[in-house]
Design an enzyme around this catalytic site. Sequence first.
Site, PDB file in Angstrom:
ATOM      1  N   GLU A  82      33.140  41.939  24.088  1.00  0.00           N
ATOM      2  CA  GLU A  82      33.866  43.154  23.714  1.00  0.00           C
ATOM      3  C   GLU A  82      35.023  42.755  22.796  1.00  0.00           C
ATOM      4  O   GLU A  82      35.985  43.493  22.645  1.00  0.00           O
ATOM      5  CB  GLU A  82      34.328  43.942  24.944  1.00  0.00           C
ATOM      6  CG  GLU A  82      34.997  43.152  26.035  1.00  0.00           C
ATOM      7  CD  GLU A  82      35.320  43.984  27.254  1.00  0.00           C
ATOM      8  OE1 GLU A  82      35.966  45.019  27.106  1.00  0.00           O
ATOM      9  OE2 GLU A  82      34.920  43.578  28.364  1.00  0.00           O
ATOM     10  N   CYS A 114      32.647  44.301  30.549  1.00  0.00           N
ATOM     11  CA  CYS A 114      32.389  42.998  31.193  1.00  0.00           C
ATOM     12  C   CYS A 114      30.950  42.859  31.685  1.00  0.00           C
ATOM     13  O   CYS A 114      30.531  41.780  32.093  1.00  0.00           O
ATOM     14  CB  CYS A 114      33.335  42.796  32.368  1.00  0.00           C
ATOM     15  SG  CYS A 114      35.053  42.820  31.906  1.00  0.00           S
ATOM     16  N   HIS A 243      32.712  39.756  40.046  1.00  0.00           N
ATOM     17  CA  HIS A 243      33.460  39.860  38.783  1.00  0.00           C
ATOM     18  C   HIS A 243      34.947  39.833  39.139  1.00  0.00           C
ATOM     19  O   HIS A 243      35.391  40.551  40.040  1.00  0.00           O
ATOM     20  CB  HIS A 243      33.098  41.170  38.065  1.00  0.00           C
ATOM     21  CG  HIS A 243      34.028  41.469  36.930  1.00  0.00           C
ATOM     22  ND1 HIS A 243      34.149  40.639  35.848  1.00  0.00           N
ATOM     23  CD2 HIS A 243      34.910  42.487  36.719  1.00  0.00           C
ATOM     24  CE1 HIS A 243      35.053  41.134  35.016  1.00  0.00           C
ATOM     25  NE2 HIS A 243      35.522  42.253  35.523  1.00  0.00           N
TER      26      HIS A 243
HETATM   27  P1  HMG Z   1      50.177  47.113  39.228  1.00  0.00           P
HETATM   28  O1  HMG Z   1      50.002  48.554  39.509  1.00  0.00           O
HETATM   29  O2  HMG Z   1      51.334  46.696  38.381  1.00  0.00           O
HETATM   30  O3  HMG Z   1      50.254  46.254  40.553  1.00  0.00           O
HETATM   31  O4  HMG Z   1      48.861  46.576  38.535  1.00  0.00           O
HETATM   32  P2  HMG Z   1      50.392  46.733  42.075  1.00  0.00           P
HETATM   33  O5  HMG Z   1      51.683  47.419  42.255  1.00  0.00           O
HETATM   34  O6  HMG Z   1      49.113  47.439  42.519  1.00  0.00           O
HETATM   35  O7  HMG Z   1      50.479  45.286  42.738  1.00  0.00           O
HETATM   36  C1  HMG Z   1      49.372  44.438  42.699  1.00  0.00           C
HETATM   37  C2  HMG Z   1      49.287  43.769  44.081  1.00  0.00           C
HETATM   38  O8  HMG Z   1      50.431  42.925  44.243  1.00  0.00           O
HETATM   39  C3  HMG Z   1      49.322  44.770  45.240  1.00  0.00           C
HETATM   40  O9  HMG Z   1      48.454  44.263  46.232  1.00  0.00           O
HETATM   41  C4  HMG Z   1      50.776  44.663  45.739  1.00  0.00           C
HETATM   42  O10 HMG Z   1      50.946  45.006  47.094  1.00  0.00           O
HETATM   43  C5  HMG Z   1      51.055  43.208  45.495  1.00  0.00           C
HETATM   44  P3  HMG Z   1      47.309  45.232  46.845  1.00  0.00           P
HETATM   45  O11 HMG Z   1      48.002  46.359  47.462  1.00  0.00           O
HETATM   46  O12 HMG Z   1      46.440  45.662  45.659  1.00  0.00           O
HETATM   47  O13 HMG Z   1      46.560  44.349  47.799  1.00  0.00           O
HETATM   48  N1  HMG Z   1      52.494  42.870  45.359  1.00  0.00           N
HETATM   49  C6  HMG Z   1      53.055  41.764  45.881  1.00  0.00           C
HETATM   50  N2  HMG Z   1      52.548  40.765  46.645  1.00  0.00           N
HETATM   51  C7  HMG Z   1      53.406  39.760  47.026  1.00  0.00           C
HETATM   52  N3  HMG Z   1      54.734  39.737  46.701  1.00  0.00           N
HETATM   53  C8  HMG Z   1      55.263  40.717  45.950  1.00  0.00           C
HETATM   54  C9  HMG Z   1      54.427  41.799  45.512  1.00  0.00           C
HETATM   55  N4  HMG Z   1      54.619  42.920  44.785  1.00  0.00           N
HETATM   56  C10 HMG Z   1      53.425  43.566  44.690  1.00  0.00           C
HETATM   57  N5  HMG Z   1      56.564  40.673  45.642  1.00  0.00           N
HETATM   58  C11 HMG Z   1      46.450  46.549  38.274  1.00  0.00           C
HETATM   59  C12 HMG Z   1      47.640  46.203  39.180  1.00  0.00           C
HETATM   60  C13 HMG Z   1      45.217  45.834  38.781  1.00  0.00           C
HETATM   61  C14 HMG Z   1      46.222  48.062  38.285  1.00  0.00           C
HETATM   62  C15 HMG Z   1      46.789  46.084  36.817  1.00  0.00           C
HETATM   63  O14 HMG Z   1      46.918  44.683  36.784  1.00  0.00           O
HETATM   64  C16 HMG Z   1      45.749  46.501  35.789  1.00  0.00           C
HETATM   65  O15 HMG Z   1      45.758  47.612  35.279  1.00  0.00           O
HETATM   66  N6  HMG Z   1      44.816  45.579  35.440  1.00  0.00           N
HETATM   67  C17 HMG Z   1      43.750  45.822  34.448  1.00  0.00           C
HETATM   68  C18 HMG Z   1      42.588  46.626  35.016  1.00  0.00           C
HETATM   69  C19 HMG Z   1      41.797  45.842  36.052  1.00  0.00           C
HETATM   70  O16 HMG Z   1      41.853  44.634  36.088  1.00  0.00           O
HETATM   71  N7  HMG Z   1      41.020  46.566  36.860  1.00  0.00           N
HETATM   72  C20 HMG Z   1      40.156  45.940  37.848  1.00  0.00           C
HETATM   73  C21 HMG Z   1      38.822  46.662  38.049  1.00  0.00           C
HETATM   74  S1  HMG Z   1      38.062  47.157  36.511  1.00  0.00           S
HETATM   75  C22 HMG Z   1      37.337  45.686  35.891  1.00  0.00           C
HETATM   76  O17 HMG Z   1      37.286  44.712  36.565  1.00  0.00           O
HETATM   77  C23 HMG Z   1      36.849  45.712  34.482  1.00  0.00           C
HETATM   78  C24 HMG Z   1      37.661  44.884  33.490  1.00  0.00           C
HETATM   79  O18 HMG Z   1      37.398  43.509  33.690  1.00  0.00           O
HETATM   80  C25 HMG Z   1      37.360  45.319  32.058  1.00  0.00           C
HETATM   81  C26 HMG Z   1      35.931  45.296  31.542  1.00  0.00           C
HETATM   82  O19 HMG Z   1      34.968  45.637  32.228  1.00  0.00           O
HETATM   83  O20 HMG Z   1      35.787  45.012  30.347  1.00  0.00           O
HETATM   84  C27 HMG Z   1      39.163  45.060  33.694  1.00  0.00           C
END
Ligand code: HMG
Length: 407
Positions: A82, A114, A243
């Site tokens: 991509e 992906c 993945h």
């Molecule tokens: P966010 O909203 O900034 O993070 O982004 P959050 O607030 O959800 O925190 C992440 C985790 O850290 C949480 O854990 C928090 O509790 C923890 P969870 O509740 O999920 O178990 N946390 C802490 N832990 C320890 N100490 C601390 C602390 N603070 C918070 N102090 C998000 C997270 C994944 C949404 C963001 O990174 C994002 O948008 N990423 C890109 C999209 C993505 O990866 N999606 C995954 C599924 S889609 C996919 O895999 C396809 C893809 O590869 C693309 C393709 O297909 O081409 C992305």
Amino acid sequence: MIDVGAGGMAIYVPQLYLEHRELAEARGVPPNKYLLGLGNRRMSIIPIWEDSVTMAANAAAQLLEQTGTHPEEIHQLVVSTESGVDHSKPVASFVQGLLGIGSRCRIYEIKHACYGGTAGIVNSIDWIYRNYTTSRKALVITTDIARYGFESAGEPTQGAGAVALLLTVKPRLFSVDTSLNGIFSKDVFDFWRPTGHRVPLVDGKFSIDCYLMALEESVAHFRANLGIHKGKLIESLDYFVYHMPFTQMAHKAHRHLVNLEHPDLSEADREKLCTETFRVKVEPGLLGAREVGNIYTGSVYMGLVSLLETEREKCEGKRVGVFSYGSGCGAEFFLCHLKKGLAGPIQGLRFQEQMARRRKVSVEEYVEIYSKNRREIRYHPRDVLPYKDPFTRFVFTGFRDHKRQYA
Ligand code: HMG
């Protein structure tokens, strides 16, 4: 029985990396959010002398050498990405030229976020199956640069890299019976990059929901195809590779699978089962996601490489459940049956050796590199030739008459 699958695999990671701890400090975020919450430690940064073409060619060159395959033996070359470099000319054509692959070869590029790598692999396996008596070989390469906006939620989930697979009859590494694959697809907007956008638009939390829904549906299809009863899947497979846009996604996926498979167990027993099986069946595949980041199409295959390098001969003859997900969305859950006698192919991977040769960049240097517009790059090939090393055999040397140049 007709036996088709991967005769070898090779991985390529670019020469630079950034520490998540330093990115967190620069962004004013507690480092443990990235280190524990997302489960990542480092991410690959791609310098201006590398791109999706060089990464693909660098992975494939290693693979051809490692497997003793002459470029003329390849009759199908598929590049899944991509991070294409042209709206018309496929990355596969550049790779054909760089590797000297012959003209009697079908070549094309596949895009489906992906999931594209899996689409290329499954279609190539089926093509080999149809051409079984002619022993045709296919080269499928996944290559991507995962980029998000500066200071966006996705920024700590970036990465870059390529994985190449040689698909053949009587494979040395693993076989796949594609008729058993569990398939799922649905039209959703969880992650997308409209034409002209440098970075994707992401509905982060929704993307996680879509991923888990796709896992549930493709596993249900796979279980039905294989005739396994609910509750028996986790014990019937030796390893799981999911993945991994970030390491903790594998944890979310595995917990979801345990909950689906064992709804009758108490919450405490499910948690115990999840922890125990995660350590033995999932953890060995996490190395790449933790140290390189998301490499989109190659992410799940980097998980397989990590499993092989971590477990080595211990994983010979084992059954690996592989979950491939691509936003948009498309997904497949399939079984990789690892072969016996894997010492040679594992020896050739040299993944950790490759990571050890990377140079750390500061947050300032990363911002400077990723702020550059590659179209403005005008440099002479001799400026980038010193960046070649035993893994980086091809470098991008700029544009001439709007044509990308490589050396
Ligand atoms: P966010 O909203 O900034 O993070 O982004 P959050 O607030 O959800 O925190 C992440 C985790 O850290 C949480 O854990 C928090 O509790 C923890 P969870 O509740 O999920 O178990 N946390 C802490 N832990 C320890 N100490 C601390 C602390 N603070 C918070 N102090 C998000 C997270 C994944 C949404 C963001 O990174 C994002 O948008 N990423 C890109 C999209 C993505 O990866 N999606 C995954 C599924 S889609 C996919 O895999 C396809 C893809 O590869 C693309 C393709 O297909 O081409 C992305």
